[in-house]
Design a protein around this motif. Structure first.
Motif, PDB file in Angstrom:
ATOM      1  N   GLN A   1       0.813  -1.221   0.000  1.00  0.00           N
ATOM      2  CA  GLN A   1       0.000   0.000   0.000  1.00  0.00           C
ATOM      3  C   GLN A   1       0.845   1.269   0.000  1.00  0.00           C
ATOM      4  OE1 GLN A   1      -3.290  -0.169  -0.571  1.00  0.00           O
ATOM      5  NE2 GLN A   1      -2.979  -2.387  -0.668  1.00  0.00           N
ATOM      6  N   LEU A   2       2.018   1.204  -0.646  1.00  0.00           N
ATOM      7  CA  LEU A   2       2.856   2.388  -0.786  1.00  0.00           C
ATOM      8  C   LEU A   2       2.666   2.975  -2.176  1.00  0.00           C
ATOM      9  CD1 LEU A   2       5.253   4.059   0.564  1.00  0.00           C
ATOM     10  CD2 LEU A   2       6.694   2.764  -1.023  1.00  0.00           C
ATOM     11  N   THR A   3       2.382   4.263  -2.248  1.00  0.00           N
ATOM     12  CA  THR A   3       2.257   4.942  -3.533  1.00  0.00           C
ATOM     13  C   THR A   3       3.641   5.154  -4.125  1.00  0.00           C
ATOM     14  OG1 THR A   3       0.213   6.059  -2.881  1.00  0.00           O
ATOM     15  CG2 THR A   3       1.448   7.019  -4.711  1.00  0.00           C
ATOM     16  N   LEU A   4       3.854   4.644  -5.321  1.00  0.00           N
ATOM     17  CA  LEU A   4       5.152   4.744  -5.989  1.00  0.00           C
ATOM     18  C   LEU A   4       5.266   6.023  -6.801  1.00  0.00           C
ATOM     19  CD1 LEU A   4       5.322   1.041  -7.193  1.00  0.00           C
ATOM     20  CD2 LEU A   4       6.633   2.049  -5.311  1.00  0.00           C
ATOM     21  N   PHE A   5       4.184   6.423  -7.435  1.00  0.00           N
ATOM     22  CA  PHE A   5       4.122   7.694  -8.143  1.00  0.00           C
ATOM     23  C   PHE A   5       2.669   8.035  -8.399  1.00  0.00           C
ATOM     24  CE2 PHE A   5       5.178   4.393 -11.351  1.00  0.00           C
ATOM     25  CZ  PHE A   5       4.036   4.429 -12.132  1.00  0.00           C
ATOM     26  N   GLU A   6       2.438   9.303  -8.734  1.00  0.00           N
ATOM     27  CA  GLU A   6       1.087   9.806  -8.941  1.00  0.00           C
ATOM     28  C   GLU A   6       0.875  10.197 -10.396  1.00  0.00           C
ATOM     29  OE1 GLU A   6      -1.457  10.040  -6.968  1.00  0.00           O
ATOM     30  OE2 GLU A   6      -0.728  10.040  -4.887  1.00  0.00           O
ATOM     31  N   MET A   7      -0.340  10.028 -10.863  1.00  0.00           N
ATOM     32  CA  MET A   7      -0.733  10.479 -12.192  1.00  0.00           C
ATOM     33  C   MET A   7      -0.406  11.966 -12.339  1.00  0.00           C
ATOM     34  SD  MET A   7      -4.509  10.071 -13.953  1.00  0.00           S
ATOM     35  CE  MET A   7      -5.320  11.189 -12.816  1.00  0.00           C
ATOM     36  N   GLY A   8       0.196  12.331 -13.462  1.00  0.00           N
ATOM     37  CA  GLY A   8       0.550  13.727 -13.705  1.00  0.00           C
ATOM     38  C   GLY A   8       1.999  14.046 -13.405  1.00  0.00           C
ATOM     39  N   GLN A   9       2.693  13.199 -12.622  1.00  0.00           N
ATOM     40  CA  GLN A   9       4.114  13.407 -12.361  1.00  0.00           C
ATOM     41  C   GLN A   9       4.934  13.004 -13.581  1.00  0.00           C
ATOM     42  OE1 GLN A   9       5.031  11.053  -8.911  1.00  0.00           O
ATOM     43  NE2 GLN A   9       4.304  12.591  -7.469  1.00  0.00           N
ATOM     44  N   ARG A  10       6.064  13.667 -13.755  1.00  0.00           N
ATOM     45  CA  ARG A  10       7.005  13.221 -14.779  1.00  0.00           C
ATOM     46  C   ARG A  10       7.859  12.091 -14.219  1.00  0.00           C
ATOM     47  NH1 ARG A  10       7.751  15.609 -19.605  1.00  0.00           N
ATOM     48  NH2 ARG A  10       6.637  17.572 -19.970  1.00  0.00           N
ATOM     49  N   PRO A  11       8.186  11.116 -15.030  1.00  0.00           N
ATOM     50  CA  PRO A  11       8.904   9.939 -14.511  1.00  0.00           C
ATOM     51  C   PRO A  11      10.366  10.239 -14.211  1.00  0.00           C
ATOM     52  CG  PRO A  11       8.568   9.739 -16.883  1.00  0.00           C
ATOM     53  CD  PRO A  11       7.811  10.960 -16.452  1.00  0.00           C
TER      54      PRO A  11
ATOM     55  N   THR B   1       8.947   8.559 -23.619  1.00  0.00           N
ATOM     56  CA  THR B   1       8.513   9.838 -24.194  1.00  0.00           C
ATOM     57  C   THR B   1       8.792  11.029 -23.290  1.00  0.00           C
ATOM     58  OG1 THR B   1       6.278   9.572 -23.270  1.00  0.00           O
ATOM     59  CG2 THR B   1       6.672   8.705 -25.499  1.00  0.00           C
ATOM     60  N   ASP B   2       9.225  10.778 -22.053  1.00  0.00           N
ATOM     61  CA  ASP B   2       9.440  11.829 -21.055  1.00  0.00           C
ATOM     62  C   ASP B   2       8.182  12.672 -20.881  1.00  0.00           C
ATOM     63  OD1 ASP B   2      10.768  13.288 -19.120  1.00  0.00           O
ATOM     64  OD2 ASP B   2      11.739  14.632 -20.554  1.00  0.00           O
ATOM     65  N   GLN B   3       7.054  11.981 -20.775  1.00  0.00           N
ATOM     66  CA  GLN B   3       5.756  12.627 -20.593  1.00  0.00           C
ATOM     67  C   GLN B   3       5.187  12.248 -19.232  1.00  0.00           C
ATOM     68  OE1 GLN B   3       4.140  14.788 -22.716  1.00  0.00           O
ATOM     69  NE2 GLN B   3       6.047  14.780 -23.909  1.00  0.00           N
ATOM     70  N   PRO B   4       4.251  13.045 -18.695  1.00  0.00           N
ATOM     71  CA  PRO B   4       3.675  12.735 -17.376  1.00  0.00           C
ATOM     72  C   PRO B   4       2.948  11.393 -17.383  1.00  0.00           C
ATOM     73  CG  PRO B   4       3.193  15.000 -17.986  1.00  0.00           C
ATOM     74  CD  PRO B   4       3.767  14.348 -19.205  1.00  0.00           C
ATOM     75  N   TYR B   5       2.971  10.743 -16.217  1.00  0.00           N
ATOM     76  CA  TYR B   5       2.244   9.489 -16.062  1.00  0.00           C
ATOM     77  C   TYR B   5       0.747   9.708 -16.272  1.00  0.00           C
ATOM     78  CZ  TYR B   5       6.362   7.512 -13.665  1.00  0.00           C
ATOM     79  OH  TYR B   5       7.611   7.052 -13.334  1.00  0.00           O
TER      80      TYR B   5
ATOM     81  N   ILE C   1      11.425  -3.917  -6.333  1.00  0.00           N
ATOM     82  CA  ILE C   1      11.329  -3.137  -7.561  1.00  0.00           C
ATOM     83  C   ILE C   1      12.685  -2.536  -7.901  1.00  0.00           C
ATOM     84  CG2 ILE C   1      10.241  -1.127  -8.659  1.00  0.00           C
ATOM     85  CD1 ILE C   1       7.804  -1.622  -6.881  1.00  0.00           C
ATOM     86  N   LEU C   2      13.077  -2.691  -9.154  1.00  0.00           N
ATOM     87  CA  LEU C   2      14.288  -2.061  -9.665  1.00  0.00           C
ATOM     88  C   LEU C   2      13.933  -0.665 -10.162  1.00  0.00           C
ATOM     89  CD1 LEU C   2      17.327  -2.396 -10.495  1.00  0.00           C
ATOM     90  CD2 LEU C   2      16.461  -3.092 -12.749  1.00  0.00           C
ATOM     91  N   LEU C   3      14.693   0.327  -9.728  1.00  0.00           N
ATOM     92  CA  LEU C   3      14.494   1.713 -10.141  1.00  0.00           C
ATOM     93  C   LEU C   3      15.659   2.127 -11.026  1.00  0.00           C
ATOM     94  CD1 LEU C   3      13.426   3.235  -6.694  1.00  0.00           C
ATOM     95  CD2 LEU C   3      11.932   2.426  -8.517  1.00  0.00           C
ATOM     96  N   VAL C   4      15.373   2.387 -12.303  1.00  0.00           N
ATOM     97  CA  VAL C   4      16.394   2.806 -13.262  1.00  0.00           C
ATOM     98  C   VAL C   4      16.113   4.254 -13.641  1.00  0.00           C
ATOM     99  CG1 VAL C   4      17.532   2.286 -15.434  1.00  0.00           C
ATOM    100  CG2 VAL C   4      16.394   0.445 -14.178  1.00  0.00           C
ATOM    101  N   PRO C   5      17.055   5.159 -13.446  1.00  0.00           N
ATOM    102  CA  PRO C   5      16.801   6.562 -13.799  1.00  0.00           C
ATOM    103  C   PRO C   5      16.285   6.698 -15.223  1.00  0.00           C
ATOM    104  CG  PRO C   5      18.858   6.378 -12.586  1.00  0.00           C
ATOM    105  CD  PRO C   5      18.402   4.973 -12.871  1.00  0.00           C
ATOM    106  N   ALA C   6      15.198   7.456 -15.366  1.00  0.00           N
ATOM    107  CA  ALA C   6      14.540   7.562 -16.672  1.00  0.00           C
ATOM    108  C   ALA C   6      15.461   8.171 -17.718  1.00  0.00           C
ATOM    109  CB  ALA C   6      13.270   8.401 -16.531  1.00  0.00           C
ATOM    110  N   ALA C   7      16.213   9.199 -17.343  1.00  0.00           N
ATOM    111  CA  ALA C   7      17.120   9.832 -18.301  1.00  0.00           C
ATOM    112  C   ALA C   7      18.191   8.860 -18.758  1.00  0.00           C
ATOM    113  CB  ALA C   7      17.755  11.077 -17.671  1.00  0.00           C
ATOM    114  N   LEU C   8      18.635   7.997 -17.859  1.00  0.00           N
ATOM    115  CA  LEU C   8      19.646   6.998 -18.222  1.00  0.00           C
ATOM    116  C   LEU C   8      19.081   5.990 -19.217  1.00  0.00           C
ATOM    117  CD1 LEU C   8      22.462   5.802 -17.773  1.00  0.00           C
ATOM    118  CD2 LEU C   8      21.535   4.568 -15.799  1.00  0.00           C
ATOM    119  N   VAL C   9      17.833   5.577 -19.028  1.00  0.00           N
ATOM    120  CA  VAL C   9      17.198   4.661 -19.982  1.00  0.00           C
ATOM    121  C   VAL C   9      17.184   5.286 -21.371  1.00  0.00           C
ATOM    122  CG1 VAL C   9      15.056   3.493 -20.616  1.00  0.00           C
ATOM    123  CG2 VAL C   9      15.781   3.537 -18.224  1.00  0.00           C
TER     124      VAL C   9
END
Length: 231
Positions: free
Chosen positions: A38-48, A88-92, A104-112
């Motif tokens: 029940q942990l929020t990982l990210f919210e709609m509208g945030q940039r990844p 696409t570097d667009q909001p969720y 969960i593996l977290l890979v920096p979006a810019a690095l991807v």
């Protein structure tokens, strides 16, 4: 990422065929973490900021508006989410939260986005995951438009039974209220749908579903005539 974790992550579909040097770039900047339920990982509208890769656990993707939530997808391992926003570097377009303790593996979006330009294998794996996600959304939309609620539930049971080894038994991994939301119905309608399917080849005991008459269930639920190659 700790050295002992790298062999396991290197074998994940997204990274398996990468060049060693480019994979090392990914691993050097990535984190493998365990998140509580029940942990929020990210919210709609945030940039990844990160690409999320579910290694173990269960994650709900959901959308919300005007005080109402709806479940869009229940993510099972091993897969990434939400790759399209990262590329696409667009909001969720959806929010995400863990349903159980999840690794969960977290890979920096810019690095991807940087590495995908330099590594053909990662680019191809990214294209495959995006294509699979698109096909999944088409199937979900088709299901919603062409089938009644009990038929949608029957199809979900048949699909999960295939995914869980084809033994005729299905362990429902999410609470029934989430299944109702995923299938576009109320919890009361979900209960009625389970009752209706009892006459078409299933038995339910808590979170365990047993298919007692596959022919009857398939005849009623009308599963997709076009199936993806399991490979």
């Amino acid at each position: 990422m700790r050295p002992g974790e790298r062999p396991e992550i290197a074998n994940l579909p997204l990274f398996r065929e990468m060049q060693d040097a480019q994979r090392e770039r990914i691993f050097t900047g990535s984190f493998l973490q365990v998140f509580p339920p029940q942990l929020t990982l990210f919210e709609m509208g945030q940039r990844p900021d990160f690409l999320h890769v579910l290694v173990d656990g269960l994650v709900e993707l959901y959308a919300h508006s005007a005080g109402r939530d709806t479940t869009m997808r229940i993510v099972e391992p091993v897969t990434s989410f939400i790759l399209a926003a990262v590329v696409t570097d667009q909001p969720y377009l959806m929010s995400a939260r863990t349903l159980v303790a999840s690794r969960i593996l977290l890979v920096p979006a810019a690095l991807v986005r940087e590495v995908v330009k330099d590594d053909c294998a990662l680019m191809q794996a990214t294209m495959r995951e995006l294509a699979q996600a698109y096909r999944g959304m088409v199937r979900a939309l088709t299901d919603m438009k062409l089938r009644q609620s009990a038929e949608r539930l029957g199809n979900l049971i048949l699909d999960q039974e295939r995914r869980q080894g084809g033994t005729g038994k299905v362990a429902l991994k999410a609470e029934k209220r989430l299944l109702a939301s995923l299938l576009g119905m109320t919890p009361e309608n979900l209960s009625r749908a389970f009752g209706l399917l009892a006459a078409h080849g299933i038995e339910v005991s808590g979170a365990q579903v047993t298919i007692t008459d596959r022919t009857a269930l398939e005849a009623y639920s009308r599963p997709d005539p076009v199936r993806d190659d399991p490979t």
